[in-house]
Design an enzyme around this catalytic site. Structure first.
Site, mmCIF file in Angstrom:
data_model
loop_
_atom_site.group_PDB
_atom_site.id
_atom_site.type_symbol
_atom_site.label_atom_id
_atom_site.label_comp_id
_atom_site.label_asym_id
_atom_site.label_seq_id
_atom_site.Cartn_x
_atom_site.Cartn_y
_atom_site.Cartn_z
ATOM 1 N N SER A 148 0.857 -1.192 0.000
ATOM 2 C CA SER A 148 0.000 0.000 0.000
ATOM 3 C C SER A 148 0.881 1.225 0.000
ATOM 4 O O SER A 148 2.077 1.154 0.320
ATOM 5 C CB SER A 148 -0.858 -0.001 1.274
ATOM 6 O OG SER A 148 -1.574 1.202 1.419
ATOM 7 N N TYR A 161 -2.520 -1.120 10.517
ATOM 8 C CA TYR A 161 -2.502 -1.272 9.053
ATOM 9 C C TYR A 161 -1.190 -0.743 8.484
ATOM 10 O O TYR A 161 -0.509 -1.429 7.708
ATOM 11 C CB TYR A 161 -3.687 -0.514 8.452
ATOM 12 C CG TYR A 161 -3.838 -0.667 6.953
ATOM 13 C CD1 TYR A 161 -4.313 -1.861 6.400
ATOM 14 C CD2 TYR A 161 -3.519 0.370 6.075
ATOM 15 C CE1 TYR A 161 -4.463 -2.013 5.035
ATOM 16 C CE2 TYR A 161 -3.665 0.228 4.706
ATOM 17 C CZ TYR A 161 -4.142 -0.967 4.191
ATOM 18 O OH TYR A 161 -4.295 -1.114 2.819
HETATM 19 N N1 LIG Z 1 -8.436 -0.165 -1.585
HETATM 20 C C1 LIG Z 1 -7.361 0.516 -1.365
HETATM 21 O O1 LIG Z 1 -7.379 1.749 -1.324
HETATM 22 C C2 LIG Z 1 -6.042 -0.168 -1.158
HETATM 23 C C3 LIG Z 1 -4.879 0.564 -1.320
HETATM 24 C C4 LIG Z 1 -3.660 -0.058 -1.119
HETATM 25 C C5 LIG Z 1 -3.620 -1.392 -0.773
HETATM 26 N N2 LIG Z 1 -4.773 -2.088 -0.616
HETATM 27 C C6 LIG Z 1 -4.656 -3.488 -0.239
HETATM 28 O O2 LIG Z 1 -5.238 -4.279 -1.247
HETATM 29 C C7 LIG Z 1 -5.631 -5.518 -0.698
HETATM 30 C C8 LIG Z 1 -7.036 -5.844 -1.176
HETATM 31 O O3 LIG Z 1 -7.951 -4.919 -0.620
HETATM 32 P P1 LIG Z 1 -9.155 -4.283 -1.426
HETATM 33 O O4 LIG Z 1 -9.047 -2.816 -1.276
HETATM 34 O O5 LIG Z 1 -9.250 -4.878 -2.761
HETATM 35 O O6 LIG Z 1 -10.416 -4.668 -0.538
HETATM 36 P P2 LIG Z 1 -11.330 -5.957 -0.494
HETATM 37 O O7 LIG Z 1 -12.199 -5.781 0.666
HETATM 38 O O8 LIG Z 1 -11.949 -6.207 -1.829
HETATM 39 O O9 LIG Z 1 -10.253 -7.128 -0.281
HETATM 40 C C9 LIG Z 1 -9.775 -7.548 0.961
HETATM 41 C C10 LIG Z 1 -10.041 -9.026 0.991
HETATM 42 O O10 LIG Z 1 -9.332 -9.630 2.060
HETATM 43 C C11 LIG Z 1 -10.182 -10.644 2.548
HETATM 44 N N3 LIG Z 1 -9.772 -11.053 3.894
HETATM 45 C C12 LIG Z 1 -9.884 -10.383 5.067
HETATM 46 N N4 LIG Z 1 -9.426 -11.130 6.075
HETATM 47 C C13 LIG Z 1 -8.996 -12.302 5.525
HETATM 48 C C14 LIG Z 1 -8.420 -13.480 6.038
HETATM 49 N N5 LIG Z 1 -8.190 -13.626 7.366
HETATM 50 N N6 LIG Z 1 -8.116 -14.475 5.182
HETATM 51 C C15 LIG Z 1 -8.349 -14.365 3.864
HETATM 52 N N7 LIG Z 1 -8.906 -13.273 3.310
HETATM 53 C C16 LIG Z 1 -9.225 -12.261 4.141
HETATM 54 C C17 LIG Z 1 -11.559 -10.044 2.514
HETATM 55 O O11 LIG Z 1 -12.578 -11.012 2.633
HETATM 56 C C18 LIG Z 1 -11.519 -9.355 1.165
HETATM 57 O O12 LIG Z 1 -11.938 -10.208 0.130
HETATM 58 C C19 LIG Z 1 -5.517 -5.383 0.825
HETATM 59 O O13 LIG Z 1 -4.340 -6.025 1.262
HETATM 60 C C20 LIG Z 1 -5.404 -3.890 1.014
HETATM 61 O O14 LIG Z 1 -4.702 -3.554 2.174
HETATM 62 C C21 LIG Z 1 -5.974 -1.511 -0.811
#
Ligand SMILES: NC(=O)c1ccc[n+]([C@@H]2O[C@H](COP(=O)([O-])OP(=O)(O)OC[C@H]3O[C@@H](n4cnc5c(N)ncnc54)[C@H](O)[C@@H]3O)[C@@H](O)[C@H]2O)c1
Length: 266
Positions: A148, A161
């Site tokens: 991130s 986080y």
């Molecule tokens: N959305 C943003 O702005 C952003 C920015 C930078 C990084 N990210 C990172 O991207 C990744 C995906 O997030 P996203 O934004 O697509 O949201 P999202 O909610 O679509 O994805 C997160 C996923 O992680 C799963 N999850 C949570 N706990 C879990 C566990 N114990 N075991 C297995 N799966 C689990 C959730 O069910 C979900 O499907 C994350 O690591 C997040 O930190 C997101």
């Protein structure tokens, strides 16, 4: 056929619509890869994500895995190997990023340990399991950690986080050093804000915290501050993953690549 025909990609936390995980799998499905949708449970939404990938022509397995459970991570890799013969690309994408709270109020057990267990320990368990399978098979591989912007800079009300994502870069570098001799590269991708399920919850919280009249105003402000004029999209992160997984990126390992429209530059 596509550039990844015959290759198999696993993406943890990929069972949500509009998520980065879904976007990554869509991009690889379009390039012919076998896709493993994985999430903490394979619910109706995860089945829909899998069905949509099949409609794109991909061979797809949907496998439940709680990444905070090391044994479940090993089982995810073992089931993938049994189904497709190996793992070529493993993406650590599962994450908890919506437990916003001031540092002084964070509960050590539920709001610190759980986030570290999923975001950082989960990435380690999966890296170890995937790398063992890749080493045993002897064909190299690619491990990609979805970190991130919060892996490079601090953000308020997200101490666990931010710490977990900074830790992911350490894991990326340490793993890259040891796995290079097996032809395995390990890199991190550092996206800025994307309005996914997780991102939408951040929008609600931070628009209020920062005194914006609405989520739309908050997002407009974010777009105005970005050199490329908009927040991120899942397809931006997916494009970086396609390149990192390609033969062209063989000599790139231990990197933490910003995909942030220039918002983050170090
Ligand atoms: N959305 C943003 O702005 C952003 C920015 C930078 C990084 N990210 C990172 O991207 C990744 C995906 O997030 P996203 O934004 O697509 O949201 P999202 O909610 O679509 O994805 C997160 C996923 O992680 C799963 N999850 C949570 N706990 C879990 C566990 N114990 N075991 C297995 N799966 C689990 C959730 O069910 C979900 O499907 C994350 O690591 C997040 O930190 C997101």
């Amino acid at each position: 056929m596509g550039a990844f025909a015959g290759k198999t990609i696993v993406v943890t936390g990929s069972g949500k619509h509009k998520g980065l995980g879904q976007g990554i799998l869509q991009a690889f499905a379009d390039q012919g890869a076998n896709c493993v949708v994985s999430d903490i449970t394979i619910d109706a939404e995860a089945e829909e994500v899998a069905g949509e990938l099949r409609a794109r022509g991909a061979e797809v397995a949907a496998i439940a895995c709680n990444v905070a459970d090391a044994e479940a991570c090993r089982a995810l890799v073992a089931e993938t190997v049994a189904r497709f013969g190996g793992v070529d690309i493993f993406v650590n994408n599962a994450g908890i990023g919506f437990r916003m709270k001031p540092l002084l109020e964070v509960d050590p057990a539920s709001e610190w340990d759980e986030v570290i267990a999923v975001n950082l320990s989960g990435a380690f368990y999966c890296t170890q399991a995937a790398a063992r399978a890749m080493v045993e098979r002897g064909k190299g591989g690619r491990i990609i950690n979805i970190a991130s912007q919060a892996a490079k800079s601090g953000f308020p009300h997200l101490p666990a986080y931010v710490s977990s994502k900074h830790g992911m870069i350490g894991l990326t570098r340490a793993s890259a050093l040891e796995l290079g001799k097996h032809g395995i590269t390990v890199n991190a991708v550092c996206p800025n804000h994307v309005t996914t399920a997780l991102g939408a919850r951040q929008n609600e919280y931070f628009s209020k915290l920062l005194g914006f009249a609405s989520v739309e105003d908050y997002l407009a402000n974010m777009a105005a501050r970005n050199p490329m004029g908009r927040p991120g999209l899942p397809s931006d992160t997916a494009a970086a993953c396609l390149w990192l997984a390609s033969d062209a990126a063989f000599y790139v390992t231990g990197e933490a690549l910003n995909v942030s429209g220039g918002e983050e530059m170090h």
